[in-house]
Write an enzyme that holds these catalytic residues in place. Structure first.
Site, PDB file in Angstrom:
ATOM      1  N   SER A 240      13.183  -7.569   1.724  1.00 48.31           N
ATOM      2  CA  SER A 240      11.619  -7.308   1.479  1.00 48.31           C
ATOM      3  C   SER A 240      11.784  -6.880   0.003  1.00 48.31           C
ATOM      4  O   SER A 240      10.842  -7.368  -0.864  1.00 48.31           O
ATOM      5  CB  SER A 240      10.163  -6.225   1.499  1.00 48.31           C
TER       6      SER A 240
ATOM      7  N   ASP B  73       3.264   0.172  -3.054  1.00 48.69           N
ATOM      8  CA  ASP B  73       2.339   0.423  -2.477  1.00 48.69           C
ATOM      9  C   ASP B  73       3.803   1.321  -1.345  1.00 48.69           C
ATOM     10  O   ASP B  73       4.283   2.128  -2.748  1.00 48.69           O
ATOM     11  CB  ASP B  73       2.914  -0.121  -0.144  1.00 48.69           C
TER      12      ASP B  73
ATOM     13  N   HIS C  68       7.261  -0.186  -2.074  1.00 44.36           N
ATOM     14  CA  HIS C  68       7.737  -1.317  -3.334  1.00 44.36           C
ATOM     15  C   HIS C  68       7.261  -0.615  -4.271  1.00 44.36           C
ATOM     16  O   HIS C  68       6.340  -0.135  -4.288  1.00 44.36           O
ATOM     17  CB  HIS C  68       7.462  -2.426  -1.987  1.00 44.36           C
TER      18      HIS C  68
END
Length: 376
Positions: A56, A349, A352
């Site tokens: 991610s 968040d 990240h």
């Protein structure tokens, strides 16, 4: 990417201290020593394409919309102004890495339509990174692991777009740069197991690094001359871990686990580089641990352009336990809050960075990239 705060991490402390001391004694290197100065001064032409494998921190839209929060509001708030598959309010590591080489961020693999004229879409390379991925298959996670991502790329080299051309050739790989990210999903999957133990984790870390090294070697054998792989970022500083201290303090024990991983990675990369002496065939460790730590300690970037007053606190948070950034209830009501200015937050968040966070990290990393990549 999800991390557990299991109590066995504390019993892991004594085991890992001894192991790290032994590794340092045998290598004589610091955890983030990469290449000798005389090696980095050699000629290297500017890459023409970027190929990306990982998770991610590098994904720019590969995960299906039905599976990923990255395709939901408020992700993409800063760039491009709507959710676009990036796990941030805006740009991520891939975007800044591409910027360094003067390239546009490469197209996400799943967003490329097979057939037709893809020349313009694939000219900058391709991104095979999937959020949630690791070197192994994570339990309950449908993201293809890194080996499968490499398989996707290998197939593209063989797919013809017409009678005389394939999508990519081995020459494309030789004249390109490869980014490989690994940011902890394998460890998240292990610590979530009911049978997880401190000793088991200590034995699992070398398995992860060994498989990562095998993937790097495979990419190298396919023809890649320059590969950049990320060291683990300080997992103990992620909001998911610092929430227990009201976002005031990193989890030092978890960061010690990261230190062990990064030491083993340094050993593995040194071994791979020693197998190929030529400077044009090198692997470089992108030090996310040091760069994250530097930005968090400075509460901003070193130029003073960005300031993060509470750097461990995320901009986007669930309003209560069980909810996260992007969550809605059965009626579609937002179950999260977003800070007034994402540029004031390092983390977007629980896991990240924001676009501003990634920019600050990039500014720290830029000098080491310039030392490794010499363009003439």
């Amino acid at each position: 990417m999800k991390y557990s705060s299991n109590l066995f991490f504390f019993s892991f402390l004594l085991i890992i201290i001894t192991t790290i001391a032994n590794i340092r004694a045998t290598t004589g290197d610091s955890p983030h020593h990469h290449l000798e100065k005389n090696e980095v001064s050699e000629y290297y032409s500017r890459p023409t394409k970027l190929f990306v494998f990982g998770d991610s921190y590098a994904d720019t839209g590969n995960l299906r919309k039905s599976l990923a929060s990255s395709w939901k509001q408020p992700y993409g708030l800063t760039f491009p102004g709507k959710p676009a598959g990036r796990f941030s309010d805006g740009r991520v590591l891939t975007d800044y890495f591409a910027k360094f080489f003067g390239l546009k961020s490469p197209i996400a693999y799943t967003l490329m339509k097979m057939g037709g004229n893809n020349n313009n879409k694939v000219r900058n390379g391709m991104n095979f990174a999937f959020g949630g991925s690791g070197v192994f298959d994570a339990s309950g996670n449908s993201s293809p692991n890194m080996s499968t991502q490499i398989d996707f790329f290998k197939k593209l080299i063989m797919i013809k777009i017409n009678e005389s051309n394939t999508i990519y050739t081995k020459r494309d790989l030789k004249s390109s740069v490869v980014l490989v990210t690994l940011v902890g999903n394998d460890y998240a999957a292990y610590t979530a197991r009911p049978d997880a133990t401190a000793q088991g984790l200590r034995s699992f870390i070398p398995l992860v690094v060994n498989q990562l090294a095998a993937n790097l070697k495979r990419i190298k054998e396919m023809g890649a001359c320059k590969i950049v792989v990320t060291a683990l970022q300080p997992l103990g500083c992620l909001p998911q871990m610092t929430q227990l201290s009201s976002f005031k303090q990193c989890n030092a024990t978890q960061n010690l686990v990261v230190n062990y991983h990064n030491l083993l990675l340094q050993q593995a990369v040194s071994k791979l580089n020693n197998e190929t002496k030529h400077i044009h065939h090198s692997i470089f460790i992108l030090d996310l641990f040091d760069s994250f730590t530097t930005v968090l300690n400075q509460k901003g970037d070193y130029q003073g352009d960005l300031k993060f007053e509470t750097p461990l606190k995320p901009c986007c948070m669930g309003i209560s336990r069980g909810y996260s950034c992007g969550s809605v209830d059965g009626n579609g009501t937002k179950m999260y809050t977003v800070c007034s200015d994402p540029k004031s937050s390092f983390f977007w968040d629980a896991l990240h960075p924001t676009q501003a966070g990634w920019r600050a990290v990039y500014m720290v990393l830029k000098s080491s990239l310039e030392q490794f990549f010499k363009f003439y």
